[in-house]
Write an enzyme that holds these catalytic residues in place. Structure first.
Site, PDB file in Angstrom:
ATOM      1  N   GLU A 172      70.134 -72.830  85.621  1.00 52.81           N
ATOM      2  CA  GLU A 172      69.326 -72.062  84.664  1.00 52.81           C
ATOM      3  C   GLU A 172      69.046 -72.781  83.348  1.00 52.81           C
ATOM      4  OE1 GLU A 172      70.708 -68.070  84.049  1.00 52.81           O
ATOM      5  OE2 GLU A 172      70.526 -67.547  86.161  1.00 52.81           O
ATOM      6  N   GLU A 380      71.935 -67.309  93.172  1.00 55.94           N
ATOM      7  CA  GLU A 380      72.671 -66.230  92.503  1.00 55.94           C
ATOM      8  C   GLU A 380      71.923 -64.918  92.642  1.00 55.94           C
ATOM      9  OE1 GLU A 380      73.687 -66.761  88.318  1.00 55.94           O
ATOM     10  OE2 GLU A 380      74.336 -68.813  88.715  1.00 55.94           O
TER      11      GLU A 380
HETATM   12  C1  PNW Z   1      73.319 -66.144  84.948  1.00 55.65           C
HETATM   13  N1  PNW Z   1      68.968 -63.323  81.084  1.00 55.65           N
HETATM   14  O1  PNW Z   1      73.079 -65.974  83.592  1.00 55.65           O
HETATM   15  C2  PNW Z   1      74.326 -67.268  85.018  1.00 55.65           C
HETATM   16  O2  PNW Z   1      73.962 -68.298  85.893  1.00 55.65           O
HETATM   17  C3  PNW Z   1      75.732 -66.807  85.261  1.00 55.65           C
HETATM   18  O3  PNW Z   1      76.627 -67.759  84.747  1.00 55.65           O
HETATM   19  C4  PNW Z   1      75.929 -65.432  84.684  1.00 55.65           C
HETATM   20  O4  PNW Z   1      77.257 -65.008  84.710  1.00 55.65           O
HETATM   21  C5  PNW Z   1      75.046 -64.480  85.465  1.00 55.65           C
HETATM   22  O5  PNW Z   1      73.704 -64.917  85.474  1.00 55.65           O
HETATM   23  C6  PNW Z   1      75.084 -63.035  84.958  1.00 55.65           C
HETATM   24  O6  PNW Z   1      74.618 -62.952  83.646  1.00 55.65           O
HETATM   25  C7  PNW Z   1      72.044 -65.261  83.054  1.00 55.65           C
HETATM   26  O7  PNW Z   1      69.188 -62.726  79.984  1.00 55.65           O
HETATM   27  C8  PNW Z   1      72.188 -64.859  81.734  1.00 55.65           C
HETATM   28  O8  PNW Z   1      67.817 -63.359  81.552  1.00 55.65           O
HETATM   29  C9  PNW Z   1      71.165 -64.210  81.081  1.00 55.65           C
HETATM   30  C10 PNW Z   1      69.999 -63.952  81.758  1.00 55.65           C
HETATM   31  C11 PNW Z   1      69.850 -64.346  83.081  1.00 55.65           C
HETATM   32  C12 PNW Z   1      70.876 -64.981  83.731  1.00 55.65           C
END
Ligand code: PNW
Length: 489
Positions: A172, A380
């Site tokens: 990401e 994921e």
């Molecule tokens: C992902 N958003 O993070 C990450 O790859 C993980 O490490 C994390 O624990 C998981 O999703 C859950 O949050 C994100 O705000 C964090 O769009 C924020 C966003 C998307 C994914």
């Protein structure tokens, strides 16, 4: 209607990979053990007010010391593959120069355990834990960091290339750029707004240099990236809202997928292009590196985005620490749009809409935008809910009945299978796998331990692990699959 595990298992194509995913910083703890150096995230968690529950990841799930037990939990699921990430500061404490043998040893042991138990390793090289010395020199705003990541990828390829079946270069880059550098909600925590664009470019360059390093080492494993994707819709009618949708779609999605899959940055409406002028200044050689061929494309999907005019929240409500303004901007500046709610949709613990139909839409958009897309893994998918432990009356044992997570996972996997099946709207996509985020309740970045995403409940006082109902559900899904070849998946 809820789909049961047996029906869903029958819909899985032969050799479809089922997996679970984690990230080093979120589970390992042991932040100063055996020569690990500090990361930018260690520093960020210790800055007052940055993590909603005031916590840090110094211990997290104590996975560094409980790796054996956690691998047994993965084996107990009966899934094919485990996606984990390397802690860069554990392996190369300064982010350049000497390698820490004890850091390598940990992942050597992990890989050996996984392979002994027939679990196919998917290794993420960078899941956000930049070594602190590099963060102090500008982190991803500094082009140098991309070259340092390329060197780290070469170290990883040399040490683990013989055992890793699939590589993810970067997890990401969008979240690092937007939450980290644009909004300051993640490390390093200094909001740059659109001055974050060089961070996006350097992350993508770091991806390209990592692919180059893995290919130069002729690793036998497949190579890909994990990009988050969120379909974007307008909350209101009219051109102004349409432009905001296009802008958000570019900075969240296309800015990261176009360079990797098309070798160019997205073109924007003339009214928007001045904001993205930076991308017209980058060297063509960088784009060639970002566009190196991949063996698979990783999609992380959580939720769609609904954009409305006017200032307001830009991220999930619980992700924002106390005292951080709605739109976290300096000197009272405000963006002309915000993320609106999703009337009619149930929401996760984070407040994210539960929208499996938009996972189908994400796949459909990817198929349309990128005709040459390589095979796809959903690297994921998952959700946080306020899970609680109850005593089971018949057995007297602890139970976590996370029926909402079971419904979430079933509906999303089902939607992805239907969308990519022959005749489906994303039939052009060769969908190869689905990795549940995540094995264990863990350190959920700015939300600390307040959001539980795990298939396994973790009591953070005792480190006791309690498999939830969703763990049993994934277990049945894996077990109910029609018999298939024994080749590693
Ligand atoms: C992902 N958003 O993070 C990450 O790859 C993980 O490490 C994390 O624990 C998981 O999703 C859950 O949050 C994100 O705000 C964090 O769009 C924020 C966003 C998307 C994914």
């Amino acid at each position: 209607m809820r789909i049961d595990a047996e029906t869903l298992a029958g819909k899985l194509p032969g050799n479809f990979t089922l997996g679970v995913a984690t990230a080093a910083f979120q589970i390992e703890g042991a932040v100063s053990a055996d020569g690990r150096g500090p990361s930018g995230w260690d520093a960020f968690t210790h800055m007052p007010g940055r993590i909603v529950d005031g916590s840090d990841a110094d211990v997290a799930c104590d996975h560094y010391y409980r790796m054996d037990e956690d691998v047994q939990l993965i084996q107990g699921l009966g899934v094919d593959s485990y996606r984990f990430s390397l802690s860069w500061p554990r392996i190369q404490p300064a982010g350049k120069g000497p390698v820490n043998r004890k850091g390598l040893d940990f992942y050597d042991r992990l890989l050996d355990r996984l392979l002994e138990r027939g679990i196919s390793p998917m290794c993420t090289i960078y899941h956000w834990d930049t070594p602190l010395p590099l963060e102090r020199q500008g982190g991803w705003l500094n082009r140098e960091t991309a070259y340092r990541l390329g060197d780290f990828a070469a170290i990883a390829a040399d040490a683990f290339g013989d055992r890793v079946h699939r590589w993810v270069t970067i997890n990401e880059p969008a979240t690092v750029t937007l939450n980290g550098y644009a909004l300051g909600l993640h490390a390093p925590g200094v909001p740059q707004l659109l001055d974050c664009l060089p961070a996006a470019h350097h992350l993508l360059l770091g991806h390209g240099l990592s692919v180059q390093a893995l290919r130069a080492a002729t690793v036998p494993g497949e190579v890909g990236i994990a990009n988050v994707y969120s379909p974007v819709v307008a909350a209101t009618d009219g051109l102004a809202n349409e432009l905001m949708v296009q802008f958000y779609d570019i900075v969240f999605n296309a800015m990261f997928s176009d360079p990797v899959l098309l070798g160019s940055y997205p073109r924007a409406h003339p009214l928007l292009s001045p904001f993205l002028a930076y991308f017209r200044t980058v060297p063509a050689e960088d784009l060639a590196l970002m566009h190196l061929p991949l063996d698979f494309y990783g999609l992380n999907y959580y939720f769609p985005s609904r954009i409305a005019p006017g200032p307001g929240p830009l991220t999930g409500p619980q992700a924002r620490p106390e005292g951080v303004p709605e739109a976290f901007l300096q000197d009272g500046q405000q963006l002309p749009f915000h993320l609106a709610g999703w009337p009619g949709y149930d929401r996760t613990g984070f407040g994210w809409p539960i929208a499996p139909d938009y996972l189908a839409e994400a796949l459909t958009q990817l198929a349309r935008r990128y005709p040459d897309l390589p095979p796809v893994h959903i690297t994921e998918g998952g959700a946080s809910f306020p899970d609680v432990v109850v005593e089971d009356v018949p057995t007297g044992g602890p139970v976590v009945a996370d029926v909402q997570r079971v419904a979430y996972l079933g509906a999303h996997l089902d939607a992805a299978l239907d969308a990519t099946a022959p005749g489906g709207p994303a039939a052009g996509i060769d969908l190869r796998g689905y990795y549940v985020w995540t094995l264990l309740d863990n350190f959920e970045w700015a939300a600390g331990y307040s959001q539980r995403f795990g298939l396994v409940y973790v009591d953070f006082d005792t480190q006791q692990r309690i498999p939830k109902t969703s763990y049993r559900w994934l277990q049945s899904l894996a077990a109910d699959r029609p018999s298939r070849s024994t080749a590693p998946r």
